[in-house]
Design an enzyme around this catalytic site. Sequence first.
Site, PDB file in Angstrom:
ATOM      1  N   ASP A   1      -2.356   9.503  15.473  1.00 31.89           N
ATOM      2  CA  ASP A   1      -3.141   9.049  14.322  1.00 31.89           C
ATOM      3  C   ASP A   1      -3.686   7.642  14.564  1.00 31.89           C
ATOM      4  O   ASP A   1      -3.627   6.780  13.689  1.00 31.89           O
ATOM      5  CB  ASP A   1      -2.278   9.109  13.058  1.00 31.89           C
ATOM      6  CG  ASP A   1      -3.122   9.218  11.790  1.00 31.89           C
ATOM      7  OD1 ASP A   1      -4.346   9.457  11.896  1.00 31.89           O
ATOM      8  OD2 ASP A   1      -2.570   9.051  10.691  1.00 31.89           O
TER       9      ASP A   1
ATOM     10  N   GLY B   1       0.822  -1.211   0.000  1.00 27.65           N
ATOM     11  CA  GLY B   1       0.000   0.000   0.000  1.00 27.65           C
ATOM     12  C   GLY B   1       0.846   1.246   0.000  1.00 27.65           C
ATOM     13  O   GLY B   1       2.084   1.187   0.011  1.00 27.65           O
TER      14      GLY B   1
ATOM     15  N   GLY C   1       5.057   7.251   2.501  1.00 26.03           N
ATOM     16  CA  GLY C   1       5.716   6.509   1.422  1.00 26.03           C
ATOM     17  C   GLY C   1       5.027   5.181   1.164  1.00 26.03           C
ATOM     18  O   GLY C   1       3.979   4.884   1.722  1.00 26.03           O
TER      19      GLY C   1
ATOM     20  N   VAL D   1       4.770   0.963   0.965  1.00 25.62           N
ATOM     21  CA  VAL D   1       5.160  -0.171   1.809  1.00 25.62           C
ATOM     22  C   VAL D   1       5.174  -1.449   0.965  1.00 25.62           C
ATOM     23  O   VAL D   1       4.238  -1.710   0.195  1.00 25.62           O
ATOM     24  CB  VAL D   1       4.173  -0.344   2.992  1.00 25.62           C
ATOM     25  CG1 VAL D   1       4.625  -1.472   3.914  1.00 25.62           C
ATOM     26  CG2 VAL D   1       4.046   0.950   3.788  1.00 25.62           C
TER      27      VAL D   1
HETATM   28  N1  LIG Z   1       4.253  -4.044   9.237  1.00 23.73           N
HETATM   29  C1  LIG Z   1       3.302  -4.214   8.315  1.00 23.73           C
HETATM   30  N2  LIG Z   1       2.869  -5.448   7.990  1.00 23.73           N
HETATM   31  C2  LIG Z   1       1.920  -5.651   7.061  1.00 23.73           C
HETATM   32  N3  LIG Z   1       1.321  -4.649   6.374  1.00 23.73           N
HETATM   33  C3  LIG Z   1       1.710  -3.391   6.642  1.00 23.73           C
HETATM   34  C4  LIG Z   1       2.722  -3.105   7.623  1.00 23.73           C
HETATM   35  N4  LIG Z   1       2.890  -1.756   7.691  1.00 23.73           N
HETATM   36  C5  LIG Z   1       2.036  -1.236   6.799  1.00 23.73           C
HETATM   37  N5  LIG Z   1       1.339  -2.210   6.158  1.00 23.73           N
HETATM   38  C6  LIG Z   1       0.313  -2.012   5.128  1.00 23.73           C
HETATM   39  O1  LIG Z   1       0.856  -1.130   4.152  1.00 23.73           O
HETATM   40  C7  LIG Z   1      -0.137  -0.221   3.716  1.00 23.73           C
HETATM   41  C8  LIG Z   1       0.377   1.208   3.824  1.00 23.73           C
HETATM   42  O2  LIG Z   1       0.634   1.479   5.190  1.00 23.73           O
HETATM   43  P1  LIG Z   1       0.979   2.912   5.765  1.00 23.73           P
HETATM   44  O3  LIG Z   1       1.050   2.806   7.241  1.00 23.73           O
HETATM   45  O4  LIG Z   1       2.176   3.451   5.068  1.00 23.73           O
HETATM   46  O5  LIG Z   1      -0.221   3.800   5.272  1.00 23.73           O
HETATM   47  P2  LIG Z   1      -1.706   3.966   5.793  1.00 23.73           P
HETATM   48  O6  LIG Z   1      -1.831   3.558   7.216  1.00 23.73           O
HETATM   49  O7  LIG Z   1      -2.596   3.290   4.791  1.00 23.73           O
HETATM   50  O8  LIG Z   1      -1.855   5.547   5.641  1.00 23.73           O
HETATM   51  P3  LIG Z   1      -1.183   6.683   6.525  1.00 23.73           P
HETATM   52  O9  LIG Z   1       0.295   6.631   6.404  1.00 23.73           O
HETATM   53  O10 LIG Z   1      -1.699   7.894   5.894  1.00 23.73           O
HETATM   54  O11 LIG Z   1      -1.627   6.453   7.935  1.00 23.73           O
HETATM   55  C9  LIG Z   1      -1.383  -0.474   4.545  1.00 23.73           C
HETATM   56  O12 LIG Z   1      -2.279  -1.253   3.770  1.00 23.73           O
HETATM   57  C10 LIG Z   1      -0.903  -1.292   5.710  1.00 23.73           C
HETATM   58  O13 LIG Z   1      -1.894  -2.217   6.124  1.00 23.73           O
END
Ligand SMILES: Nc1ncnc2c1ncn2[C@@H]1O[C@H](COP(=O)(O)OP(=O)(O)OP(=O)(O)O)[C@@H](O)[C@H]1O
Length: 403
Positions: free
Chosen positions: A173, A55, A60, A62
């Site tokens: 958040d 995502g 950034g 991931v």
């Molecule tokens: N450690 C992890 N293990 C599995 N999936 C992850 C992990 N960290 C992030 N993700 C997944 O990656 C995606 C992007 O995560 P990220 O935290 O960067 O953004 P977000 O939570 O969607 O938005 P924001 O940064 O605006 O809060 C999400 O779908 C999240 O579920």
Amino acid sequence: MNFVMNLLKPLKLGSGKEGQSEEDWNQIAAQEQKHFSFESLVAATKDFHHTHKLGQGGFGSVYRGKLNDGREIAVKKLSLTSIQGKKEFVNEVKLLARVQHRNVVNLLGYCIHGEEKLLVYEYVINQSLEKHFFKSPRKEELNWKRLHDIISGIAKGLLYLHEESHSCIIHRDIKASNILLDEKWVPKIADFGMARLFPENQTHVNTRIVGTSGYMAPEYMMHGYLSKAADVFSFGVVVLELISGRRNSSINLDVDAHNLVDWAYKQYKKGRSLEIVERTLAASEATDQIAKCIQVGLLCVQSNPKLRPDMGRVVVMLSRKHGTLDDLQISRPGLPGVRYRRSHHGQGYSSASDSQSLSHSTSNTYGSSSGVSTRTTTTTSGTPSTPAGATPARDRGKRPMVS
Ligand SMILES: Nc1ncnc2c1ncn2[C@@H]1O[C@H](COP(=O)(O)OP(=O)(O)OP(=O)(O)O)[C@@H](O)[C@H]1O
């Protein structure tokens, strides 16, 4: 040396233990480095292939990956807009990597490659709460027991960040999409330290957000007044969302209420709080416990931050098997768009609605009328007015308060 000794303690290789080999010391020192080579992350993610992309967040993209040693990881490629120095970045990551709790996503380390900065997390397999809990009808496996365990786990993770880690971290958040679930449905708070990695004077980034509308405590959203109680508010929103299966910002409420929190409060006042419960859960026999959780949620979203319980109290309330919270007074929830004024009796805020009928401010900037959880970006020109003594909402937002 002291530093390494401290590390040994949790590993039960205590300093007093005889026969500590040099190899052990080296191994531990190497672990502490937390550094991953760029090549190892390229290999793990198949060169950041789009099929590995989990995502895109505000900081950034991931990617999912697998290291040579078999560990599954999630790699966050930070957007290049971070102007933080390399040394500060590394120090910060090392600090955050020592934040370890069952209910907080484990940061394994980092990588710096030219301009690129990457963070390496444990991979959490079951995706976010948001992806599971707002579907209708809910799966049977998301029963009340599981939900209660999830709510308690989030509360414990937040208590750890606020009170039990090396420094107090205010998340800023907390929301359903930032809570990940592992294979046993254990909740893990994610994104808990991102803001620490960005300097406060950073000019705004288009995609970066201060918080998420619908989850932000009103005193923080409207006045930049930040305290642990802001996280408590967001936690309360998550609790009410999980129990009702509705998003706070949803306008699909066929009821006379501004949002879910407002509706839950009105139902509670009428003695009908169980009417907000999601259909599958409503069949549960644990109605007393569900009602108690609704009360906890409502206590957390009260408009006056001083009236909200701290996370320690929340954990205790949630862990009590029996008894109600009926002796507790619950005041009006904080609502976006409601004026907040400084209390005459001390610091903190109370909403005009605490003593009067709801009076809406002229601005509806933070109103949630889209039916989708709208995110709020603050720019240099849009910084909210900040009362004396309050921590201002920064352009980059989300910088946790450290005490
Ligand atoms: N450690 C992890 N293990 C599995 N999936 C992850 C992990 N960290 C992030 N993700 C997944 O990656 C995606 C992007 O995560 P990220 O935290 O960067 O953004 P977000 O939570 O969607 O938005 P924001 O940064 O605006 O809060 C999400 O779908 C999240 O579920």
